[in-house]
Design a protein around this motif. Structure first.
Motif, PDB file in Angstrom:
ATOM      1  N   SER A 162       0.904  -1.346   0.156  1.00 56.66           N
ATOM      2  CA  SER A 162      -0.068  -0.078   0.070  1.00 56.66           C
ATOM      3  C   SER A 162       1.024   1.148   0.070  1.00 56.66           C
ATOM      4  O   SER A 162       0.607   2.189  -0.639  1.00 56.66           O
ATOM      5  N   VAL A 163       2.007   1.328   0.781  1.00 56.53           N
ATOM      6  CA  VAL A 163       2.921   2.642   0.825  1.00 56.53           C
ATOM      7  C   VAL A 163       3.514   2.558  -0.528  1.00 56.53           C
ATOM      8  O   VAL A 163       3.676   3.639  -0.917  1.00 56.53           O
ATOM      9  N   ASP A 203       4.404   5.575  -5.523  1.00 53.27           N
ATOM     10  CA  ASP A 203       4.320   5.574  -6.963  1.00 53.27           C
ATOM     11  C   ASP A 203       3.289   6.690  -7.434  1.00 53.27           C
ATOM     12  O   ASP A 203       3.626   7.410  -8.287  1.00 53.27           O
ATOM     13  N   CYS A 204       2.239   6.688  -6.798  1.00 43.78           N
ATOM     14  CA  CYS A 204       1.017   7.883  -7.348  1.00 43.78           C
ATOM     15  C   CYS A 204       1.725   8.929  -6.992  1.00 43.78           C
ATOM     16  O   CYS A 204       1.604   9.956  -8.030  1.00 43.78           O
ATOM     17  N   GLY A 241       2.184  10.317 -10.769  1.00 42.97           N
ATOM     18  CA  GLY A 241       0.889  10.629 -11.242  1.00 42.97           C
ATOM     19  C   GLY A 241       0.104  11.923 -10.720  1.00 42.97           C
ATOM     20  O   GLY A 241      -0.601  12.295 -11.243  1.00 42.97           O
ATOM     21  N   ARG A 242       0.892  12.440  -9.652  1.00 41.54           N
ATOM     22  CA  ARG A 242       0.649  13.651  -9.369  1.00 41.54           C
ATOM     23  C   ARG A 242       1.166  14.954  -9.469  1.00 41.54           C
ATOM     24  O   ARG A 242       2.199  14.964  -9.342  1.00 41.54           O
ATOM     25  N   TYR A 271       3.647  22.329 -12.682  1.00 47.65           N
ATOM     26  CA  TYR A 271       2.516  21.309 -12.979  1.00 47.65           C
ATOM     27  C   TYR A 271       3.061  20.046 -13.650  1.00 47.65           C
ATOM     28  O   TYR A 271       2.486  19.463 -14.669  1.00 47.65           O
ATOM     29  N   GLN A 272       4.253  19.706 -13.060  1.00 44.42           N
ATOM     30  CA  GLN A 272       4.683  18.361 -13.493  1.00 44.42           C
ATOM     31  C   GLN A 272       4.855  17.453 -12.354  1.00 44.42           C
ATOM     32  O   GLN A 272       4.706  17.759 -11.156  1.00 44.42           O
ATOM     33  N   THR A 273       5.053  16.352 -12.624  1.00 42.74           N
ATOM     34  CA  THR A 273       5.162  15.222 -11.514  1.00 42.74           C
ATOM     35  C   THR A 273       6.750  15.373 -10.978  1.00 42.74           C
ATOM     36  O   THR A 273       7.556  15.912 -11.552  1.00 42.74           O
ATOM     37  N   PRO A 274       6.756  15.083  -9.484  1.00 44.77           N
ATOM     38  CA  PRO A 274       8.214  14.921  -9.030  1.00 44.77           C
ATOM     39  C   PRO A 274       9.262  13.973  -9.952  1.00 44.77           C
ATOM     40  O   PRO A 274      10.316  14.621 -10.167  1.00 44.77           O
ATOM     41  N   TYR A 275       8.504  12.938 -10.277  1.00 41.65           N
ATOM     42  CA  TYR A 275       9.715  12.110 -11.474  1.00 41.65           C
ATOM     43  C   TYR A 275       9.964  12.784 -12.546  1.00 41.65           C
ATOM     44  O   TYR A 275      11.268  12.769 -12.773  1.00 41.65           O
ATOM     45  N   ARG A 276       9.218  13.642 -13.295  1.00 43.65           N
ATOM     46  CA  ARG A 276       9.464  14.028 -14.457  1.00 43.65           C
ATOM     47  C   ARG A 276      10.474  15.323 -14.353  1.00 43.65           C
ATOM     48  O   ARG A 276      11.538  15.684 -14.875  1.00 43.65           O
TER      49      ARG A 276
END
Length: 58
Positions: free
Chosen positions: A19-20, A25-26, A30-31, A38-43
């Motif tokens: 769950s964590v 990941d989301c 995804g957020r 307005y980008q994801t942290p990953y991007r």
């Protein structure tokens, strides 16, 4: 996700870990964040790793 669960929150440690991991990941993939244009942290992280972003020769 946690808010969709009824009864006990987790059945065991593996369930809690899964769950964590799904939440993280989301959050990272995804957020979008207004503070990151307005980008994801990953991007944003991937862009910062580009040689031109670091002002390094290729």
């Amino acid at each position: 996700m946690l808010e969709l669960r009824e009864g006990p929150v987790f059945t065991d440690l593996a369930d809690a870990q899964q769950s964590v991991a799904e939440y993280v990941d989301c959050y990272n993939h995804g957020r979008v964040h207004s503070s990151l244009e307005y980008q994801t942290p990953y991007r944003t992280h991937q862009q910062l790793l580009q040689p031109t972003a670091l002002n390094c020769p290729a």
